[in-house]
Design a protein around this motif. Structure first.
Motif, PDB file in Angstrom:
ATOM      1  N   UNK A  95       0.810  -1.222   0.000  1.00 19.23           N
ATOM      2  CA  UNK A  95       0.000   0.000   0.000  1.00 19.23           C
ATOM      3  C   UNK A  95       0.839   1.267   0.000  1.00 19.23           C
ATOM      4  N   UNK A  96       2.007   1.220   0.616  1.00 20.89           N
ATOM      5  CA  UNK A  96       2.821   2.435   0.720  1.00 20.89           C
ATOM      6  C   UNK A  96       3.618   2.711  -0.547  1.00 20.89           C
ATOM      7  N   UNK A  97       4.175   1.673  -1.183  1.00 19.65           N
ATOM      8  CA  UNK A  97       5.033   1.894  -2.343  1.00 19.65           C
ATOM      9  C   UNK A  97       4.350   1.582  -3.670  1.00 19.65           C
ATOM     10  N   UNK A  98       3.320   0.766  -3.649  1.00 16.23           N
ATOM     11  CA  UNK A  98       2.660   0.362  -4.880  1.00 16.23           C
ATOM     12  C   UNK A  98       3.374  -0.759  -5.613  1.00 16.23           C
ATOM     13  N   UNK A  99       4.481  -1.243  -5.045  1.00 15.20           N
ATOM     14  CA  UNK A  99       5.245  -2.331  -5.643  1.00 15.20           C
ATOM     15  C   UNK A  99       4.667  -3.676  -5.202  1.00 15.20           C
ATOM     16  N   UNK A 100       4.880  -4.735  -5.995  1.00 17.57           N
ATOM     17  CA  UNK A 100       4.442  -6.064  -5.549  1.00 17.57           C
ATOM     18  C   UNK A 100       5.170  -6.468  -4.263  1.00 17.57           C
ATOM     19  N   UNK A 101       4.514  -7.273  -3.448  1.00 21.20           N
ATOM     20  CA  UNK A 101       5.127  -7.756  -2.210  1.00 21.20           C
ATOM     21  C   UNK A 101       6.355  -8.606  -2.517  1.00 21.20           C
ATOM     22  N   UNK A 102       7.277  -8.643  -1.575  1.00 27.44           N
ATOM     23  CA  UNK A 102       8.482  -9.459  -1.699  1.00 27.44           C
ATOM     24  C   UNK A 102       8.121 -10.940  -1.591  1.00 27.44           C
ATOM     25  N   UNK A 103       8.859 -11.832  -2.278  1.00 22.40           N
ATOM     26  CA  UNK A 103       8.614 -13.263  -2.139  1.00 22.40           C
ATOM     27  C   UNK A 103       8.876 -13.712  -0.700  1.00 22.40           C
ATOM     28  N   UNK A 104       8.106 -14.676  -0.236  1.00 17.76           N
ATOM     29  CA  UNK A 104       8.299 -15.245   1.094  1.00 17.76           C
ATOM     30  C   UNK A 104       8.578 -16.731   0.944  1.00 17.76           C
TER      31      UNK A 104
END
Length: 53
Positions: A18-27
């Protein structure tokens, strides 16, 4: 239950940060053993056939 020696695989979560608009990091998630996976499938199949009468 998290065994540190259990193999892990990377997965890409859906959605964006929500803050950066980038996809989440892989977990990393644990990879189930073949027997565990087959047992889950067998239980799901039994559950499915018992409710489909």
């Amino acid at each position: 239950m998290a065994n540190k020696r259990q193999p892990k695989q990377k997965t890409q979560p859906r959605g964006k940060d929500k803050t950066t608009g980038e996809p989440h990091e892989p977990i990393e998630i644990p990879v189930p053993k073949r027997k565990t996976f087959e047992d889950m499938l067998r239980r799901a199949a039994l559950r499915r056939t018992s409710t489909s009468k």
